[in-house]
Design a protein around this motif. Structure first.
Motif, PDB file in Angstrom:
ATOM      1  N   ALA A 326      -7.780 -27.154 -52.758  1.00  0.00           N
ATOM      2  CA  ALA A 326      -7.778 -25.759 -53.229  1.00  0.00           C
ATOM      3  C   ALA A 326      -7.554 -25.646 -54.732  1.00  0.00           C
ATOM      4  O   ALA A 326      -7.965 -24.667 -55.365  1.00  0.00           O
ATOM      5  N   ARG A 327      -6.900 -26.656 -55.329  1.00  0.00           N
ATOM      6  CA  ARG A 327      -6.625 -26.614 -56.769  1.00  0.00           C
ATOM      7  C   ARG A 327      -7.786 -27.106 -57.618  1.00  0.00           C
ATOM      8  O   ARG A 327      -7.765 -26.984 -58.847  1.00  0.00           O
ATOM      9  N   THR A 329     -10.494 -26.123 -58.776  1.00  0.00           N
ATOM     10  CA  THR A 329     -11.358 -24.970 -59.052  1.00  0.00           C
ATOM     11  C   THR A 329     -12.445 -25.267 -60.097  1.00  0.00           C
ATOM     12  O   THR A 329     -13.404 -24.507 -60.219  1.00  0.00           O
ATOM     13  N   GLU A 372     -10.122 -22.150 -48.447  1.00  0.00           N
ATOM     14  CA  GLU A 372      -9.051 -21.921 -49.430  1.00  0.00           C
ATOM     15  C   GLU A 372      -9.520 -22.269 -50.842  1.00  0.00           C
ATOM     16  O   GLU A 372      -9.135 -21.605 -51.812  1.00  0.00           O
ATOM     17  N   TRP A 373     -10.341 -23.297 -50.952  1.00  0.00           N
ATOM     18  CA  TRP A 373     -10.909 -23.645 -52.264  1.00  0.00           C
ATOM     19  C   TRP A 373     -11.770 -22.500 -52.787  1.00  0.00           C
ATOM     20  O   TRP A 373     -11.663 -22.115 -53.968  1.00  0.00           O
ATOM     21  N   ARG A 375     -11.626 -19.351 -52.090  1.00  0.00           N
ATOM     22  CA  ARG A 375     -10.777 -18.201 -52.444  1.00  0.00           C
ATOM     23  C   ARG A 375     -10.064 -18.417 -53.777  1.00  0.00           C
ATOM     24  O   ARG A 375      -9.800 -17.469 -54.509  1.00  0.00           O
ATOM     25  N   SER A 376      -9.743 -19.683 -54.069  1.00  0.00           N
ATOM     26  CA  SER A 376      -9.096 -19.988 -55.351  1.00  0.00           C
ATOM     27  C   SER A 376     -10.093 -19.953 -56.509  1.00  0.00           C
ATOM     28  O   SER A 376      -9.760 -19.556 -57.622  1.00  0.00           O
ATOM     29  N   LYS A 377     -11.313 -20.324 -56.232  1.00  0.00           N
ATOM     30  CA  LYS A 377     -12.330 -20.465 -57.293  1.00  0.00           C
ATOM     31  C   LYS A 377     -13.010 -19.137 -57.630  1.00  0.00           C
ATOM     32  O   LYS A 377     -13.260 -18.852 -58.807  1.00  0.00           O
ATOM     33  N   LYS A 382     -10.764 -13.508 -53.178  1.00  0.00           N
ATOM     34  CA  LYS A 382      -9.308 -13.593 -53.266  1.00  0.00           C
ATOM     35  C   LYS A 382      -8.630 -12.955 -52.058  1.00  0.00           C
ATOM     36  O   LYS A 382      -7.675 -13.485 -51.496  1.00  0.00           O
TER      37      LYS A 382
END
Length: 413
Positions: A326-327, A329, A372-373, A375-377, A382
């Motif tokens: 998820a981080r 991005t 989740e990735w 939604r983070s990107k 979001k």
């Protein structure tokens, strides 16, 4: 004129051993030297190994202790030899292995050429259909407690080569270096992580269990992968007798049966009735238990089959968590596919071999990480998990081969 050496070891043997070690990769040992650094002065480094082994002056350095986390919160100790020592061990292994392969039992699968864990699981699966009971054996701290005198006795039974015997004895006695530099002297055991250790372990258990079972209990079939052992019995009484007999046998060999983990299992399926405390067991990453199956004719029935274990599932989920998908991005979806697919293909190739439906939670978890990735990107996702999921489903429809597990999830639905 070349100086005569007391031991006949060719330079080609050392070079061939180096190529095997290079292919297997592996971490640096106590000297912190990587394979890349070893290769910076390759010719000289290989010459040193050959010269010392040929003259009898090769003394292995300590092995580096590394603690590998286990799913139960405990750790498993590994002993990592240096690159040079792994090459030296490979020279010995290649000399000794063909001789031992000729005497090893056909139901021993661990760390042997041309044999695999999946073969052992497949054979165990078919035997569980024929035999009602299983004794799931667990040997307490096997690699740490192998008796040095007994293993050397076994090695001498199959070779009188002086340098093979000399170096194996030195490897057995080499100390372990802890993280703080402390050296622990060893009087028993062979470090997991060493090149020669699996071969010595197989030889020890060949005489401690395989050959003993063959002679004393010829009608009891088994599968062994290193110290993971499954025995098949016709009746509960036979299983109880075998468990007691193996406990005595292991004591004779300086080993201890872990009675808390060793268990007798009833292979219950749709035809086998009764109420018993243990109706499942784990073997090589698979849980054997009653499962809903479908015959070739389309008829549903309850069979006793292996599927990916919860323990293996937990380990793989942790591997995925460690990637922190998820981080990432800055990465594209294609970048993530490149990162994840090698792992996923390996898991499918192994755990998908038997009852692949058991993999569904793991593969679905990968999709959850991708959501989740997304939604983070992307800001537009979001607050909308459903929107992110629908977007991924659209891409899956357009590019079904982008992620290695997408086709398999469709088959499971």
């Amino acid at each position: 004129m070349r100086e005569a050496k007391p031991f006949l070891i060719s330079r080609q043997e050392v070079y061939d051993a180096y190529r095997i070690v290079k292919a297997n990769k592996g971490a640096a040992g106590v000297d912190k030297q990587t394979i890349t650094e070893f290769e910076e002065d390759l010719k000289n480094n290989l010459y040193k190994i050959w010269n010392r082994m040929s003259s009898g002056s090769y003394f292995p350095p300590p092995v580096m202790r590394v603690e590998i986390p286990k799913s139960n919160g405990k750790t498993r100790p590994l002993g990592i030899p240096t690159v040079a020592d792994r090459i030296a061990q490979t020279v010995i292994k290649r000399r000794l292995e063909p001789t031992l392969e000729a005497i090893f039992h056909p139901d021993s699968y661990g760390y042997r050429p041309g044999r695999s864990p999946l073969q052992a699981v497949g054979v165990a699966r078919e035997r569980c259909w024929k035999y009602d009971w299983v004794v799931d054996l667990d040997i307490k701290s096997f690699f740490e407690t192998i008796d040095h005198k007994l293993i050397m006795k076994a090695v001498r039974k199959h070779t009188d080569c002086k340098w093979v015997l000399l170096y194996i004895e030195r490897w057995l006695k080499v100390p372990v270096q802890l993280k703080d530099g402390t050296l622990l002297q060893r009087t028993e055991g062979t470090p997991q992580g060493g090149v020669i250790s699996p071969l010595l372990a197989n030889l020890f258990l060949h005489y401690a269990i395989d050959k003993w079972l063959q002679e004393k209990c010829p009608n009891i079939l088994f599968e062994r992968f290193a110290d993971d052992i499954i025995c098949h019995c016709k009746t509960k009484a036979q299983a109880l007798w075998l468990m007691g007999a193996l406990e005595k046998r292991l004591k004779q060999c300086g080993l201890e049966l872990n009675l808390q983990k060793t268990k007798i299992v009833y292979c219950q399926d749709g035809k086998r009735k009764g109420t018993y405390p243990n109706k499942s067991f784990d073997f090589l990453g698979f849980t054997f238990q009653a499962r809903k199956c479908k015959s070739a004719q389309g008829v549903y029935f309850t069979g006793f089959n292996p599927g990916m274990s919860k323990k293996a599932m937990k380990e793989k989920r942790q591997e995925l968590k460690d990637l922190e998908v998820a981080r990432r991005t800055q990465a594209t979806l294609e970048d993530l596919a490149e990162t994840l697919n090698e792992k996923i293909r390996g898991w499918i190739q192994y755990y998908g071999k038997f009852y692949k439906t058991a993999m569904y939670p793991l593969l679905n978890y990968v999709n959850g990480l991708l959501v989740e990735w997304a939604r983070s990107k992307y800001k537009r996702f979001k607050r909308g998990k459903k929107k992110a999921r629908n977007w991924l489903e659209t891409i899956e429809y357009e590019k079904p081969k982008m992620f290695a597990h997408w086709y398999l999830l469709k088959e499971m639905v």
